[in-house]
Write an enzyme that holds these catalytic residues in place. Structure first.
Site, short mmCIF file in Angstrom:
data_model
loop_
_atom_site.label_atom_id
_atom_site.label_comp_id
_atom_site.label_asym_id
_atom_site.label_seq_id
_atom_site.Cartn_x
_atom_site.Cartn_y
_atom_site.Cartn_z
N HIS A 59 0.84 -1.20 0.00
CA HIS A 59 0.00 0.00 0.00
C HIS A 59 0.88 1.26 0.00
O HIS A 59 0.72 2.16 -0.83
CB HIS A 59 -0.90 -0.05 1.25
CG HIS A 59 -1.65 1.22 1.55
ND1 HIS A 59 -3.02 1.28 1.53
CD2 HIS A 59 -1.23 2.46 1.90
CE1 HIS A 59 -3.41 2.51 1.84
NE2 HIS A 59 -2.35 3.25 2.08
N GLU A 60 1.86 1.29 0.92
CA GLU A 60 2.75 2.45 1.01
C GLU A 60 3.60 2.60 -0.25
O GLU A 60 3.88 3.71 -0.69
CB GLU A 60 3.65 2.36 2.25
CG GLU A 60 2.91 2.38 3.59
CD GLU A 60 2.05 3.62 3.80
OE1 GLU A 60 2.38 4.69 3.27
OE2 GLU A 60 1.01 3.50 4.49
N HIS A 63 1.77 4.48 -2.86
CA HIS A 63 1.93 5.94 -2.71
C HIS A 63 3.31 6.36 -3.22
O HIS A 63 3.45 7.28 -4.02
CB HIS A 63 1.88 6.35 -1.24
CG HIS A 63 0.54 6.20 -0.59
ND1 HIS A 63 -0.61 6.76 -1.08
CD2 HIS A 63 0.17 5.58 0.56
CE1 HIS A 63 -1.62 6.47 -0.27
NE2 HIS A 63 -1.18 5.75 0.72
#
Ligand code: ZN
Length: 361
Positions: A59-60, A63
């Site tokens: 998920h990170e 980004h």
């Protein structure tokens, strides 16, 4: 935040894990033992938490890699028991870029959920009778593992989209508001809503779930800190380094003895110094290093830091703010036509901000 362990790096982004994460693992083991859990159930639960955290890292990275695409570097991703944090070296300037960077994270969880949806019989499991479903949930099968991982990813995507700044949903709200208002106003609105939601989380957490209390504090302090930084940068945006810098600074030469510097610290108010020779800046003497070497018979050149940045007197103060508060360099020499003109540090930048805030309100 201190106490991070390195896990390695992906595409130049360091992945770090905070020590409190190990407390979470210890707590799981303890909790399972307390409930009379078997070795199998303990390993199942630990494997599940690790799998969820792999999804959090992905998920990170969603980004971070989107940010990288727009030229914004991510220094590191830190894993905390309540989730991951990606630290960017600057803020994407356009709201449209920020929207894409923000939604890329939850979209990774959506993608993982879709993948798991196709490899596990999710519908079948949802259509089971309650007792059959319960039997599946208490079995430690691989299928069960993938099924709850599916649920975890759906939950991660939904939870992150709650509009509580600085969570993803709140960042998305800020970016959408920034299409209409300026960034400072957009941040103020998003941060206020974030703090309101944090208070709701805190109350619910105190009644039902201690984890939510941590998340509430994380959101509340995060919203406060980021809003503060954005408002301060807004005050600085039309000002130059020359307006805030220190002018009367003491210079030392590389061959000066450290005793000379120590005497200057005691007799004056300066704590950091620039080292100059023949008009060229050779290094910076930081307070901590001076004190560490104060009882030794050494020269300035052995104590000074030789990797440093300089700024021009005409540079914008907003960019200096990011340099000083990122902790990369807390004392910066200011040059004018290549020659040392003065210096700027956190103390006089703060004083300048306080003065500007007085003028602005
Ligand atoms: Zn995120």
């Amino acid at each position: 935040m201190k106490g991070n362990f390195n896990l390695g790096s992906i595409s130049g982004i360091k992945i770090k894990i905070h020590w409190t994460f190990f407390l979470l693992i210890a707590w799981i083991v303890f909790d399972e033992l307390e409930r009379g859990g078997s070795t199998e159930s303990i390993l199942f639960n630990i494997a599940f938490v690790l799998a969820v955290f792999v999804c959090v890292v992905l998920h990170e990275l969603g980004h971070a890699l989107t940010a990288q695409y727009f030229g914004v570097k991510t220094e590191k991703i830190t894993l905390l028991p309540i989730g991951g944090v990606a630290s960017f070296d600057k803020i994407p300037e356009s709201p449209k870029q920020e929207i894409l960077i923000v939604i890329a994270g939850p979209l990774v969880n959506v993608a993982i959920a879709i993948l798991l949806y196709f490899i596990t019989p999710v519908n079948e499991l949802f259509n089971q009778s309650f007792t059959d479903a319960y039997d599946i949930f208490v079995s430690f099968s691989f299928q069960n593992f993938l099924f709850i991982l599916f649920i975890a990813n759906v939950a991660l995507a939904l939870f992150n989209m709650i509009p509580a700044f600085p969570m993803d949903g709140g960042r998305l709200l800020r970016a959408l508001l920034a299409l209409k208002f300026n960034r400072a106003k957009a941040t103020l609105i998003a941060a206020s809503l974030g703090q309101f939601i944090a208070v709701v989380f805190l109350l619910v957490g105190l009644l039902y779930n201690p984890f939510l209390v941590f998340i509430a504090l994380f959101i509340f302090l995060g919203a406060y800190g980021e809003n503060q930084a954005v408002q301060q940068m807004e005050l600085l945006k039309d000002h130059t380094v020359e307006e805030a810098m220190l002018l009367n600074i003491t210079r030392f030469k590389p061959k000066d003895s450290i005793d000379l510097v120590v005497n200057k610290i005691i007799s004056g108010t300066e704590t950091n110094f620039v080292v100059v020779e023949d008009g060229v800046i050779k290094g910076i003497l930081y307070h901590r290093k001076i004190i560490e070497n104060s009882n030794k018979d050494v020269l300035v050149e052995t104590v000074m830091d030789t990797t440093f940045k300089t700024v021009k007197h005409t540079d914008n103060l907003k960019s200096i703010y990011q340099l000083i508060y990122s902790g990369k360099q807390k004392y910066i020499p200011v040059v004018n036509n290549g020659e040392l003109f003065g210096a700027i540090d956190a103390t006089n930048l703060n004083e300048y901000i306080a003065l500007q805030a007085k003028l602005a309100y």
